[in-house]
Design a protein around this motif. Structure first.
Motif, PDB file in Angstrom:
ATOM      1  N   MET A 183       0.832  -1.216   0.000  1.00 18.12           N
ATOM      2  CA  MET A 183       0.000   0.000   0.000  1.00 18.12           C
ATOM      3  C   MET A 183       0.863   1.261   0.000  1.00 18.12           C
ATOM      4  O   MET A 183       0.575   2.223  -0.725  1.00 18.12           O
ATOM      5  CB  MET A 183      -0.935   0.025   1.210  1.00 18.12           C
ATOM      6  CG  MET A 183      -2.080  -0.912   1.113  1.00 18.12           C
ATOM      7  SD  MET A 183      -3.162  -0.439  -0.248  1.00 18.12           S
ATOM      8  CE  MET A 183      -3.442  -2.030  -0.944  1.00 18.12           C
ATOM      9  N   VAL A 184       1.934   1.271   0.808  1.00 13.34           N
ATOM     10  CA  VAL A 184       2.827   2.435   0.845  1.00 13.34           C
ATOM     11  C   VAL A 184       3.445   2.644  -0.533  1.00 13.34           C
ATOM     12  O   VAL A 184       3.478   3.772  -1.043  1.00 13.34           O
ATOM     13  CB  VAL A 184       3.911   2.294   1.940  1.00 13.34           C
ATOM     14  CG1 VAL A 184       4.981   3.371   1.804  1.00 13.34           C
ATOM     15  CG2 VAL A 184       3.281   2.350   3.322  1.00 13.34           C
ATOM     16  N   LEU A 185       3.892   1.566  -1.159  1.00 11.29           N
ATOM     17  CA  LEU A 185       4.487   1.694  -2.490  1.00 11.29           C
ATOM     18  C   LEU A 185       3.456   2.216  -3.491  1.00 11.29           C
ATOM     19  O   LEU A 185       3.763   3.100  -4.301  1.00 11.29           O
ATOM     20  CB  LEU A 185       5.061   0.350  -2.950  1.00 11.29           C
ATOM     21  CG  LEU A 185       5.927   0.375  -4.199  1.00 11.29           C
ATOM     22  CD1 LEU A 185       7.124   1.309  -4.045  1.00 11.29           C
ATOM     23  CD2 LEU A 185       6.402  -1.032  -4.538  1.00 11.29           C
ATOM     24  N   ALA A 186       2.229   1.725  -3.422  1.00 13.43           N
ATOM     25  CA  ALA A 186       1.167   2.215  -4.309  1.00 13.43           C
ATOM     26  C   ALA A 186       0.910   3.701  -4.063  1.00 13.43           C
ATOM     27  O   ALA A 186       0.741   4.475  -5.004  1.00 13.43           O
ATOM     28  CB  ALA A 186      -0.113   1.406  -4.104  1.00 13.43           C
ATOM     29  N   LEU A 187       0.880   4.118  -2.801  1.00 12.80           N
ATOM     30  CA  LEU A 187       0.616   5.519  -2.472  1.00 12.80           C
ATOM     31  C   LEU A 187       1.767   6.444  -2.857  1.00 12.80           C
ATOM     32  O   LEU A 187       1.545   7.634  -3.102  1.00 12.80           O
ATOM     33  CB  LEU A 187       0.279   5.662  -0.997  1.00 12.80           C
ATOM     34  CG  LEU A 187      -1.083   5.083  -0.605  1.00 12.80           C
ATOM     35  CD1 LEU A 187      -1.241   5.069   0.910  1.00 12.80           C
ATOM     36  CD2 LEU A 187      -2.208   5.852  -1.265  1.00 12.80           C
TER      37      LEU A 187
END
Length: 77
Positions: free
Chosen positions: A11-15
């Motif tokens: 999720m952090v990478l996507a954000l």
């Protein structure tokens, strides 16, 4: 409460995709432990330093775009 660190990292990478600028930089306003894990996974360069952004690796750039589309992309085209 336990949680899956790999899902958090995904999720952090996507954000990070939301704050991309200068081609391969993203603002690093995310959990430091997650950023450290992404560095160890080869997705970003070392996040430690005074810069307010991190530099994504080529693999990290590709993966963040894929994950953003997977989790947040519109099915309307």
């Amino acid at each position: 409460m336990g949680y899956d660190e790999n899902k958090i990292d995904e999720m952090v990478l996507a954000l990070l995709y939301l704050t991309l600028h200068e081609g391969d930089r993203a603002w690093k306003g995310h959990d430091w432990d997650a950023l450290d894990r992404l560095h160890k996974k080869g997705m970003i360069h070392d996040p430690v330093g005074e810069a307010k952004s991190v530099v994504l690796t080529d693999e990290g750039l590709k993966k963040c775009a894929e994950l953003f589309q997977k989790h947040f992309g519109s099915s309307n085209g």
